[in-house]
Design a protein around this motif. Structure first.
Motif: not given
Length: 400
Positions: A56, A58-59, A149, A186
């Motif tokens: 995953r 990062s935001n 996403v 995300t």
């Protein structure tokens, strides 16, 4: 005397068309190469690279003024990743929503759910609690084990919705992974407002902005290059004067480096030139286009006001250059005429400040000696435009 409709249709069939591909002049068009944005494209790509390694990312928060290429770059990176992941067995879903277009939290979440494949039966368009909508979306991610996403464009509007409704959907979105055993979520937030984080809950800030990228404004030279590229693809050869191109770049670059505005300008100028059956887009076409775009912007913003805001604008029009008190009594009279209950003077004073922010009216403080200070307001748009725009509103027809 030929029929006016036939005359226009004949001209369109036989006449010159200087625009050969209109698509390229639309802001949703994604060019093969995005000029002057290599660095930003690299940063967005690097931030999303973990997807290819099946973990995953990062935001991410992407900032920049309107027309600096943020949405363009994010959409391009995402579509390129999508092409590659389709070949892998790591199930990924890339979803795009614009929170300015979805005017409610419910609408935004439903749009998200629909893109995940949730149909009306699983996720009705109205009637559930927000927390229930959210739960159903997460269940779907969990069951299908997908890695989502979620791109939220104009996320500053979502932050405003959150503060108005008190339902902190952003907090829930950033915490989603804690309740997911399979799959992941995300977030990529795109914001035109650099100060937008100040409006957020501190707990949201830390998890939302795990990574941040700021897009700087384009300068006039860069805008000129972007325009040259679009013009060469969209227009017939030699149909845009160099001086028209320069003026477009100067008008859009001088304000705040907005490439989208430059492309809009050249498109509208091209349409005006075609209507006049001109061989070339000239400086004059660009000037006319600029006026037309401004007018449309003001009309759209006037149309979008709720009834009481419209009544306040009419009250200013009828009592021009007047103080808050005079505007309020003019507003009360208008309420009587249209048969609506008036709002309090305090609320109207607040409303005046809100309308002033949009630029439709301007206010200045006036000192009245021993009577203290008062604020006087006047319109910045013509009363003709207000009449023309409000004429379609049935409630207002008798008073415009």
């Amino acid at each position: 005397m030929s029929d006016p409709i036939d005359r226009l249709l004949d001209a369109a069939e036989t006449g010159k068309s200087i625009i050969k591909n209109r698509e390229i002049l639309h802001f949703t068009y994604i060019p093969k190469t995005i000029q002057h944005r290599n660095n930003e494209q690299e940063q967005v790509t690097q931030s999303l690279l973990p997807i290819l390694k099946q973990s995953r990312p990062s935001n991410l928060l992407v900032y920049g003024k309107p027309g600096t290429g943020k949405t363009l770059v994010v959409k391009k990176v995402i579509s390129k990743i999508q092409e590659r992941v389709e070949k892998s067995n790591f199930p990924i879903k890339l979803i795009y929503s614009n929170s300015k277009k979805e005017t409610t939290l419910y609408g935004l979440l439903v749009s998200f759910g629909r893109q995940l494949g949730l149909i009306d039966k699983d996720l009705p368009s109205t009637g559930l609690a927000i927390s229930e909508v959210f739960k159903r979306i997460l269940n779907n991610i969990e069951q299908k084990e997908i890695n989502v996403v979620f791109v939220i464009d104009e996320i500053d509007y979502l932050a405003e919705l959150v503060s108005k409704t008190g339902k902190d959907i952003l907090y829930q979105l950033t915490r989603a992974n804690e309740s997911l055993n399979n799959g992941s979520l995300t977030l990529i937030g795109i914001s035109n407002d650099l100060t937008f984080k100040e409006k957020l809950d501190p707990r949201v800030i830390s998890s939302l902005g795990e990574e941040e990228i700021v897009f700087t404004n384009y300068n006039v030279e860069q805008i000129k290059k972007i325009l040259e590229e679009r013009i060469s693809e969209a227009f017939e050869a030699n149909s845009v004067d160099e001086s028209a191109l320069n003026l477009c770049a100067a008008l859009a670059g001088g304000e705040h480096g907005d490439a989208r505005r430059a492309i809009d300008l050249i498109r509208v100028a091209g349409e005006l030139a075609e209507r006049q059956q001109s061989d070339k887009v000239t400086e004059n076409h660009v000037r006319d286009a600029s006026l037309k775009i401004e007018e449309n912007k003001e009309e759209t913003s006037l149309k979008s006001y709720p009834l009481h805001e419209k009544l306040v604008i009419l009250a200013i029009m009828k009592a021009n250059g007047s103080s808050t008190g005079e505007i309020y009594s003019s507003y009360k009279n208008l309420c009587k005429v249209v048969g609506r209950d008036e709002l309090t003077q305090r609320r109207i004073t607040q409303m005046l400040s809100e309308i002033e922010l949009s630029g439709i009216i301007s206010g200045r403080l006036v000192h009245q000696g021993i009577h203290g200070r008062t604020k006087k307001y006047k319109l910045t748009v013509s009363s003709e435009m207000i009449k023309k725009t409000f004429k379609d509103d049935l409630t207002l027809q008798d008073i415009v």
